[in-house]
Design a protein around this motif. Structure first.
Motif, short mmCIF file in Angstrom:
data_model
loop_
_atom_site.label_atom_id
_atom_site.label_comp_id
_atom_site.label_asym_id
_atom_site.label_seq_id
_atom_site.Cartn_x
_atom_site.Cartn_y
_atom_site.Cartn_z
N ASN A 1 0.84 -1.20 0.00
CA ASN A 1 0.00 0.00 0.00
C ASN A 1 0.87 1.25 0.00
O ASN A 1 2.10 1.16 0.10
N LYS A 2 0.22 2.38 -0.08
CA LYS A 2 0.88 3.68 -0.21
C LYS A 2 1.86 3.94 0.94
O LYS A 2 2.93 4.51 0.75
N ASP A 3 1.46 3.49 2.14
CA ASP A 3 2.27 3.79 3.33
C ASP A 3 3.62 3.07 3.33
O ASP A 3 4.49 3.39 4.13
N LEU B 1 5.47 2.74 0.54
CA LEU B 1 6.24 3.21 -0.62
C LEU B 1 7.25 4.27 -0.22
O LEU B 1 6.95 5.16 0.57
N GLU C 1 10.37 6.69 -4.57
CA GLU C 1 9.81 6.70 -5.92
C GLU C 1 10.62 7.65 -6.81
O GLU C 1 11.02 7.29 -7.92
N THR D 1 2.98 0.33 -8.56
CA THR D 1 1.75 -0.42 -8.26
C THR D 1 1.58 -0.56 -6.76
O THR D 1 2.56 -0.61 -6.02
N THR D 2 0.34 -0.60 -6.31
CA THR D 2 0.05 -1.01 -4.92
C THR D 2 -1.02 -2.08 -4.98
O THR D 2 -1.92 -2.03 -5.83
N SER E 1 -4.08 2.03 -3.33
CA SER E 1 -4.03 3.31 -2.60
C SER E 1 -3.07 4.31 -3.25
O SER E 1 -3.05 5.49 -2.91
N TYR E 2 -2.25 3.86 -4.20
CA TYR E 2 -1.37 4.76 -4.94
C TYR E 2 -0.99 4.08 -6.24
O TYR E 2 -0.86 2.85 -6.30
N GLY E 3 -0.78 4.83 -7.30
CA GLY E 3 -0.38 4.27 -8.59
C GLY E 3 -1.42 3.29 -9.11
O GLY E 3 -2.62 3.42 -8.85
N ARG E 4 -0.92 2.31 -9.83
CA ARG E 4 -1.81 1.31 -10.40
C ARG E 4 -2.21 0.29 -9.37
O ARG E 4 -1.38 -0.14 -8.57
N LYS E 5 -3.45 -0.12 -9.36
CA LYS E 5 -3.87 -1.17 -8.43
C LYS E 5 -3.44 -2.52 -9.00
O LYS E 5 -3.64 -2.79 -10.19
#
Lengths: 466, 280
Positions: free
Chosen positions: B135-137, B139, B142, B155-156, B160-164
């Motif tokens: 998930n975003k947390d 990452l 970048e 990807t996540t 929650s961020y970028g591509r699922k």
């Protein structure tokens, strides 16, 4: 001629039942009275065959005479002038095939217990002289720099000899503790680590620098060391690469090389887990493959960790076992079970990849092979299975290839050992590089490695002074 | 003793340490690792290097809190020391001009793939990076990875961020829609396995960095043995990089679980003593 005393003084040992549960030293050492009684048995014969039987030619009758006469500091001095590590040698040398084998009293089956006396003198020094005046001091500085790679028996001996001759010596050690196989391999109950550290400290006290955590071949190459101001290099990196059996199932969980098992237990102190962070699998039924000292050490460690049953599985008979008789006896007394003329065929695992059994063959002895020992041959249809949950493979080691791979101009054999031009000097085909110990011979003894370190040091010294 | 010069918390459970280790810094190369031991009672663990500065004499590592050692490590701060820091070990990642290289990083492996991507780019490759996290947390870096890539896909798992989705989806699209000459995948073993499975039908060489349990890290014990192309290898000296299509993944997973019970016991013991305040 005085009456010969043929009663060797036995060394007190921990009782088998008791010692099988602890890691304390098995052999307790002579008391003063016992040492004096044993020393008195030496007849000071003029031929001194023991000196020639010692790979480092200790003046054995002289140190025993000093001991007899109560000149303890002299005894220490005589020992240390030929052997920087007497506390270690007194414990792990195979004296029965060296000095004691050729002792004049050996003809009467009662050789003087030279090893036990050596240990007594070394321990006396440790208890009485540590931190006090040095028994020997190095020659004036020559300004020459020597790099010693590896801090096992060969490296420590070469370093001590070179430092005594006035050279500036740095030892590079890959692990986090100095001592090599003396620290990671030989267990506490046979060679207490405080003894090894005491002897390493002695080598340091001669002015030797020890750089730990230094993997030569990666951190620095030999050519970089030579370009960096070292006038000569001694390679004493031993035989650290484990050999596996090469049978199916050998990568199952719970199957260790003896190196891994012993390193976890001795160096990383896994027997104190979880107080120490490194774990080791505690087996209930443990099989150790091999018949040498390392196999005995592994089996006895497994027992002390709490195994219910420990087998030594060896493909020949007891007569061919390379281990010291004393260690085989110790293992037997402690309850290690010997499955002789037995060889593994394959390991069997459970659904979680844990080893649960080993299938073995019965063997019989055939014609002698190239080693002169009768070759074991499989008895057809003799397969049988032994349930185990830990296996330890102790069938030998060869030199780590890292230095050979990263050094131009160093010649190696097909067994990975480094070629020396002359065993008496340890000179390799590469200029300014010497080698000695297991890296040259393949796995052998502590004292033979020390002998090689000593001979190489003498030749390096001659080279540096020419 | 090796001094911690700097500490950064990338996310709450992933930390960056810059360690003073001048000799290692002189020699480190992309893809190599160090063995570290926190103190006398600590175990030796392998950590792949994330950066090095020969001038400053520092080596950077990034680690995630998982077991006892990494949690103990996470208690240390700048100015503290760790007992041992041995390296650089292992064979460096082979860097050549392959053409187009896809670098796939899972989780905190972004830290170790960054120097590899940088070296590949310097060598003239077109570098496409895929960065995946749960998930975003979780990452970080970048921008750091983007700066050494021609293209970056994030990807996540939860979107929650970028591509699922997971990293293998954009990887498969790239393989389908363009010419890819090599893939380098580093991250959790399961991710590396699925990257290798994804690339196999396309016949694109896929390098993975294996992370079995190690003790000495110098070829002495054989704890890290892996099976590659049916042959047993020691990851510490024969790797850690291997051809992902040749790796026996099930064996790797099984061997990584050898000490699950002990790891649990160790962690419980440490957490208990931590609460009592007598062990760091």
């Amino acid at each position: 001629m005085p009456q010969l005393n043929l009663n060797r003084v036995e060394m007190p040992r921990q009782e088998p039942k008791e010692r099988a549960k602890n890691f304390n030293e098995v052999a307790l050492g002579y008391t003063h009275e016992q040492a004096m009684e044993e020393a008195m048995r030496c007849i000071q014969c003029p031929k001194r065959p023991c000196v020639g039987g010692c790979p480092v030619n200790i003046d054995i009758p002289d140190f025993i005479l000093a001991l007899k006469e109560g000149r303890m500091e002299d005894a220490v001095k005589i020992l240390k002038s030929k052997n920087a590590l007497p506390g270690i040698c007194g414990r792990v040398c195979p004296q029965e095939t060296q000095c004691e084998e050729v002792c004049t009293l050996a003809k009467k089956k009662a050789p003087v217990a030279i090893g036990r006396l050596e240990r007594y003198v070394a321990d006396w020094e440790r208890m009485n002289l540590v931190g006090k005046k040095k028994s020997v001091s190095p020659a004036p500085s020559t300004g020459k720099k020597v790099a010693v790679v590896g801090s096992g028996p060969a490296g420590l001996t070469a370093a001590a000899e070179l430092a005594m001759r006035g050279h500036n010596v740095t030892i590079f050690e890959a692990l986090h503790t100095a001592g090599g196989v003396l620290m990671y391999g030989i267990p506490e109950f046979r060679l207490p680590k405080v003894i090894v550290q005491g002897e390493v400290d002695y080598v340091r006290s001669l002015g030797v620098t020890i750089e730990l955590d230094s993997v030569i071949g990666r951190l620095l190459t030999l050519d970089e060391l030579l370009a960096d101001g070292y006038d000569a290099i001694f390679l004493g990196t031993g035989a650290g690469l484990p050999t596996f059996l090469g049978i199916p199932g050998e990568n199952l969980n719970g199957i260790y090389s003896a190196n891994e098992f012993l390193t976890r237990v001795n160096l990383m102190k896994a027997y104190l887990f979880p107080s120490y962070d490194t774990p080791v699998r505690i087996g209930k039924k443990v099989a150790v493959f091999g018949g040498g000292n390392v196999a005995m050490d592994s089996a006895r460690c497994a027992l002390r960790l709490g195994a219910d049953v420990v087998y030594i599985i060896y493909r020949r008979s007891e007569a061919e076992m390379p281990a010291r008789k004393e260690e085989v006896e110790n293992a037997k007394e402690e309850g290690i079970q010997f499955k002789l003329l037995t060889a593994p065929k394959r390991f069997i695992g459970d659904e979680r990849n844990n080893v649960k059994a080993v299938e073995c063959y019965q063997m019989e002895l055939g014609e002698p092979d190239e080693s002169g020992r009768r070759r074991p041959v499989i008895k057809p249809g003799s397969e049988f299975t032994i349930e185990i949950d830990v296996a330890i493979v102790a069938i030998g080691t060869s030199p780590n290839p890292l230095i050979a791979q990263t050094t131009k101009g160093l010649e190696t054999t097909k067994h990975g050992t480094v070629v020396v031009k002359d065993e008496s000097t340890g000179r390799t085909v590469k200029d300014r590089v010497w080698a000695g110990g297991d890296i040259v011979t393949g796995a052998a003894t502590v004292i033979s490695a020390m002998g090689a370190g000593k001979r190489a040091a003498a030749d390096i010294d001659a080279f540096l002074r020419s | 003793m090796y001094k911690i010069l700097e500490r950064k918390d990338m996310v709450p459970i992933i930390h960056l340490f810059k360690i003073q280790a001048p000799r290692v810094a002189q020699k480190a190369q992309p893809g190599q690792f160090v063995m570290l031991r926190i103190d006398e009672k600590g175990e030796r663990i392998p950590v792949t290097v994330a950066g090095w500065d020969a001038k400053e004499g520092s080596v950077t590592i990034v680690f995630q809190e998982v077991g006892t050692t990494t949690r103990r490590l996470a208690k240390l701060k700048a100015g503290d020391f760790i007992q041992d820091f041995v390296g650089p070990l292992g064979i460096p990642t082979h860097i050549d001009n392959y053409g187009t290289v896809v670098c796939v990083a899972g989780g905190f492996a972004v830290a170790v793939i960054r120097p590899i991507a940088e070296a590949l780019k310097k060598k003239g490759n077109r570098v496409i990076s895929i960065l995946g996290a749960r998930n975003k947390d979780l990452l970080f870096w970048e921008d750091e990875l983007r700066s050494v890539s021609d293209e970056l896909i994030v990807t996540t798992d939860d979107g929650s961020y970028g591509r699922k989705g997971v990293v293998t989806e954009p990887l498969k699209e790239l393989l389908t829609n363009s010419k890819v000459d090599r893939v380098i995948a580093i991250g959790p073993s399961i991710m590396m396995k699925f990257c290798a499975l994804t690339t196999k039908p396309f016949g694109v060489k896929t390098i993975v960095s294996l992370n079995p349990i190690m003790v000495d890290g110098t070829g002495m014990c054989g704890c890290c043995r892996v099976s590659v192309g049916g042959v047993t290898k020691f990851a510490c000296v024969d790797g850690p990089d291997f051809d992902g299509h040749q790796v026996d993944w099930d064996l790797l997973f099984a061997r990584q679980k050898t000490y699950l019970d002990e790891e649990k016991r160790s962690l419980e013991q440490w957490q208990h003593s931590c609460q009592c305040g007598n062990k760091t």
